[in-house]
Write a protein that holds these residues in place. Sequence first.
Motif, short mmCIF file in Angstrom:
data_model
loop_
_atom_site.label_atom_id
_atom_site.label_comp_id
_atom_site.label_asym_id
_atom_site.label_seq_id
_atom_site.Cartn_x
_atom_site.Cartn_y
_atom_site.Cartn_z
N ARG A 235 0.84 -1.20 0.00
CA ARG A 235 0.00 0.00 0.00
C ARG A 235 0.88 1.25 0.00
N SER A 236 0.62 2.17 -0.93
CA SER A 236 1.34 3.45 -0.96
C SER A 236 0.33 4.58 -0.97
N GLU A 237 0.61 5.59 -0.17
CA GLU A 237 -0.24 6.78 -0.21
C GLU A 237 0.46 7.86 -1.02
N VAL A 265 -0.66 10.28 -13.51
CA VAL A 265 0.43 9.49 -12.93
C VAL A 265 0.14 9.29 -11.45
N PHE A 266 0.66 8.19 -10.91
CA PHE A 266 0.61 8.03 -9.46
C PHE A 266 1.98 8.37 -8.90
N THR A 267 2.00 9.27 -7.91
CA THR A 267 3.27 9.59 -7.27
C THR A 267 3.11 9.60 -5.76
N THR A 268 4.17 9.13 -5.10
CA THR A 268 4.18 9.23 -3.64
C THR A 268 4.82 10.55 -3.21
N ARG A 269 5.31 11.31 -4.20
CA ARG A 269 6.05 12.52 -3.87
C ARG A 269 5.53 13.75 -4.61
N ASP A 271 5.35 16.49 -3.54
CA ASP A 271 6.21 17.61 -3.12
C ASP A 271 7.33 17.88 -4.11
N THR A 272 7.62 16.90 -4.99
CA THR A 272 8.74 17.11 -5.93
C THR A 272 8.28 17.54 -7.32
N LEU A 273 7.00 17.92 -7.43
CA LEU A 273 6.46 18.21 -8.77
C LEU A 273 7.25 19.26 -9.55
N ASP A 347 11.39 0.81 -20.28
CA ASP A 347 10.85 -0.42 -19.66
C ASP A 347 10.99 -0.42 -18.14
N TYR A 348 11.63 0.59 -17.56
CA TYR A 348 11.64 0.58 -16.09
C TYR A 348 10.32 1.05 -15.51
N VAL A 349 9.48 1.61 -16.35
CA VAL A 349 8.13 1.92 -15.91
C VAL A 349 7.24 0.72 -16.26
N LEU A 350 6.57 0.20 -15.25
CA LEU A 350 5.77 -1.01 -15.43
C LEU A 350 4.31 -0.62 -15.68
N MET A 351 3.68 -1.37 -16.58
CA MET A 351 2.30 -1.01 -16.91
C MET A 351 1.36 -1.34 -15.76
N ASP A 352 1.68 -2.38 -15.03
CA ASP A 352 0.67 -2.78 -14.04
C ASP A 352 0.94 -2.20 -12.65
N TYR A 353 1.60 -1.07 -12.61
CA TYR A 353 1.71 -0.38 -11.32
C TYR A 353 1.23 1.05 -11.53
N GLY A 354 0.48 1.57 -10.60
CA GLY A 354 -0.03 2.94 -10.73
C GLY A 354 -0.79 3.07 -12.03
N THR A 355 -0.39 4.05 -12.86
CA THR A 355 -1.10 4.26 -14.13
C THR A 355 -0.26 3.86 -15.33
N GLY A 356 0.94 3.32 -15.09
CA GLY A 356 1.80 2.96 -16.22
C GLY A 356 2.53 4.15 -16.82
N ALA A 357 2.47 5.28 -16.11
CA ALA A 357 3.19 6.48 -16.56
C ALA A 357 3.76 7.15 -15.32
N ILE A 358 4.90 7.79 -15.45
CA ILE A 358 5.44 8.50 -14.29
C ILE A 358 5.92 9.90 -14.67
N MET A 359 5.86 10.79 -13.68
CA MET A 359 6.59 12.04 -13.81
C MET A 359 7.97 11.74 -13.25
N ALA A 360 9.00 12.09 -14.00
CA ALA A 360 10.34 11.72 -13.57
C ALA A 360 11.00 12.89 -12.86
N HIS A 364 15.50 13.50 -7.20
CA HIS A 364 15.03 12.88 -5.95
C HIS A 364 14.59 11.43 -6.08
N ASP A 365 14.80 10.85 -7.23
CA ASP A 365 14.46 9.44 -7.42
C ASP A 365 15.63 8.76 -8.12
N GLU A 366 16.07 7.65 -7.56
CA GLU A 366 17.29 7.02 -8.07
C GLU A 366 17.18 6.54 -9.51
N ARG A 367 16.05 5.90 -9.83
CA ARG A 367 15.93 5.37 -11.19
C ARG A 367 15.85 6.51 -12.21
N ASP A 368 15.10 7.54 -11.84
CA ASP A 368 15.00 8.70 -12.74
C ASP A 368 16.37 9.37 -12.89
C1 ANZ Z 1 7.60 11.02 -8.65
C2 ANZ Z 1 8.63 10.76 -7.66
C3 ANZ Z 1 9.58 11.60 -7.14
C4 ANZ Z 1 8.55 9.47 -7.18
C5 ANZ Z 1 10.44 11.12 -6.20
C6 ANZ Z 1 9.37 8.95 -6.24
C7 ANZ Z 1 10.35 9.79 -5.75
P1 ANZ Z 1 5.93 3.12 -4.28
O1 ANZ Z 1 6.46 3.80 -3.07
O2 ANZ Z 1 6.53 1.78 -4.53
O3 ANZ Z 1 4.44 3.14 -4.37
N1 ANZ Z 1 6.13 4.83 -10.06
C8 ANZ Z 1 4.81 5.01 -10.15
N2 ANZ Z 1 4.28 4.19 -11.06
C9 ANZ Z 1 5.29 3.48 -11.55
C10 ANZ Z 1 5.37 2.47 -12.54
N3 ANZ Z 1 4.29 2.06 -13.19
N4 ANZ Z 1 6.56 1.94 -12.82
C11 ANZ Z 1 7.68 2.35 -12.16
N5 ANZ Z 1 7.66 3.30 -11.24
C12 ANZ Z 1 6.48 3.88 -10.93
O4 ANZ Z 1 6.49 3.97 -5.53
C13 ANZ Z 1 5.76 5.03 -6.04
C14 ANZ Z 1 6.70 5.76 -6.96
O5 ANZ Z 1 7.15 4.89 -7.99
C15 ANZ Z 1 6.00 6.91 -7.64
O6 ANZ Z 1 6.38 8.15 -7.05
C16 ANZ Z 1 6.68 6.93 -8.99
O7 ANZ Z 1 7.79 7.77 -8.83
C17 ANZ Z 1 7.12 5.52 -9.22
F1 ANZ Z 1 11.36 11.93 -5.71
O8 ANZ Z 1 6.74 9.89 -8.60
B1 ANZ Z 1 7.37 8.77 -7.90
#
Ligand code: ANZ
Length: 832
Positions: A235-237, A265-269, A271-273, A347-360, A364-368
Amino acid sequence: MNLMNESRYDPHAIERKWQGLWDREGTWQVPNPGEPGYDADAPKSYVLEMLPYPSGEPHMGHLKNYSMGDVLAHFRRRSGMRVLHPMGYDAFGLPAENHAIKTGEHPAVSTNKSIEEFRRQFKSWGISIDWRREFGTHEPSYYHWTQWIFLQLYERGLAYRKRAPVKWCPKDQTVLANEQVVDGRCERCGTPVVAKMLEQWFFKITDYAERLLADMAELDWPEHVITMQRNWIGRSEGAEVIFKCPEPVGEDAVGGCEPPIDFPVFTTRPDTLFGATFFVLAPEHPDLERLVQGSEHESEVLDYVQKALAESIEERAETDREKTGVFTGRTVINPVNDERIPVWVSDYVLMDYGTGAIMAVPAHDERDFEFAQRFGLEIRRVVEPVDGDVPEGEAFVAHSGDERLVNSDGFDGMSSPEAIKAITAWLAERSLGHPAVNYRLRDWLVSRQRYWGAPIPMIYCEEHGLVPVPEDQLPVLLPDIEDYAPKGKSPLASSEEFVNTTCPRCGGPARRETDTMDTFVDSSWYFLRYCDPHNDEAAFDRRIVDYWMPVDQYIGGVEHAILHLMYARFFTKALADMGHLGVQEPFARLFTQGMITYEGAKMSKSKGNVISPSSYVERYGADTARCYILSLGPPDQDADWSDSGIIGVHRFLSRIWRLEVEPLGGYPADLEGDARGLVRFANETIAAVTRDIVRFHFNTALASLNKLVNEIYRLGDVDERARSFATATVASLLFPFAPHLSAEVYDRVTGKRVWEEPWPEADESILRRDMVKLVVQVNGKVRDSIEVPAGTADDEIKRTAFERPNVQRHLDGKQVVREIVVPDRLVNFVIR
Ligand code: ANZ
């Protein structure tokens, strides 16, 4: 007099004798409420080990699993409970089907052979099962109700069909199960696997995500299993934020698209928009094709997508592999500052998590961050630590509250948690986003394009579309076919006779669904069927199930910590919601067992070092094999089976056999000296073994019994009554572990059936040890003395000594700086 050692310990004769008796008398059968012999006053206990997958013959893991469960079942029976301890077989599945593909032998034939062998061996181990309740999940009388449950779920919208990618081998022209894809290639022919979209059946387990999480609070399960389930649900908020790709007019002419597309997009952050400098879509994103249409990058993107789809999700989720991706030629608008940011596909963005799209947000995010470095994209820091340096060359990911926002307009200076709230509210006011909860848990894909499983009971009619098979036409029988190999469709599709049917609504020509169900479906409700296994009117009678459920103790391998346990919990909740049963959780208490290795190595077929219980049972007898496997350390840990080790246990049982005793007259309470000592020792062993069984410390329970046997030998010609009592106690306590030898010994010493005897209770009066005298000193000078029972805890001794009036006088209200206790001798209070 020597009652027992008239011959060498012959486990086979003894085991045959008692197994025959238990079988004839149906000793381990337990009646359901309302049946003859049912005793409403006795509490119930449902002891269950995970049902075996019958392939070949049982392995050491089975011996351990069922031996543990059997100890508990016996212990609880003799503690006055009525115990349900059943057995069955998880009989559908791939190995039997692959065997059929290779040999042409029908899976039912090979499966039934295995089942016979499993049953024969379980019986030879003397496991106390109510065999009347046995079934295999491949029997029509069982899968009838698996299909019925499918229909129940379908009726409530919890089973649905959707197009989804499956793994496809272009050479074999077949769909592959995930486990048949190795390093992105077909396990059989080595061809790179591609993704193919097919209609699939799903169960909507995600509807239960919140309850599956919350209800874990009431489970007495190992912490690591709870954690694994929690992480699996994941669960992520955070927030859902909308990025728009506008119509291609004016300055958007290059980056825009026609018609415009909204990308949530689904983001947990949130604050980093302000630090979002690019945007990434998953290769499978449904709007991707439309987005790139007409873009000069279109063909490059489509090539990339084809390659990416062939990879496994596991490979794609690996964090340490080099990032790949392609620019789409399009841009989207960041809703907080109207900036246009480039859209990539990776391909590091997975379709079956969140909406399948991310704001990078590379700052503040290692993969990005890695992606931005690789492709030279902007990295813009928007969060900084309040004090301390910002790390160079990596993403700054902390957001606990000790950071402040920068470069974020009106939000500058806020902490991350504050900004998450403020920015989400700001977006919500403008309909550009809203708070969101996201789960990692996915709906459960249950259709398999395979033969050896329960057919999915659905029909396709040209006129009426999807129509469920009416309940009175269940079960939909699995047809006999010649060719089991999957060919892109389920092998069932090749049976015209099976496929062609009539629509239950209009009677017109229709076709059956040819997919079968995932075998995890079969095992998600078997524990309910054991309660009422012969019911042919219903899956089970609710009153009976409500009596036995939940399973009071479930025992099995930790490899099932996630899928099986999650699915069974989901089924239980769904069936309870429909009113079919009254419990929300199937397994109140769970124990996960460790693995058995052999002489230091993991057993595997390729290494050729797999040993099976049967050869040891044949050589040493079942009692020895059972005791040995339970003596190998704490049962939740991995343990090593050694051929020399088992000899030691065999010797231990032989020594019990050779004990010379007279028949036991009665409880010998009035003995003195060594005889009294032995009776006390036996009573201490009762207390220790009882405590250990409750805590699953089977190895130490056996060690205590070993000590008692040693003590009996050590005391040689002690009073016969004490020796008989101690020997009967050994037999009584050992019964759950080594039932046959124990039944024999107990019978010879007491003339009684040990399993009909209540579990022994330690005699408290004899446990109470003699009193010991301690002198009490203050600063080394003797001031008093006290008498306490031997073995009294230090704290208790100090308290008693401290309260003595003469001690109080010499302490004189001063502070005690040290207290010294010398066991059985003295207490000394040191004051300043
Ligand atoms: C922007 C952002 C900024 C993020 C930041 C993180 C850090 P958890 O905690 O596991 O729920 N994400 C969302 N959908 C994704 C997908 N389909 N494939 C890969 N990555 C995805 O992780 C939520 C974070 O994972 C989201 O928050 C998104 O990156 C990424 F400084 O958004 B975040």
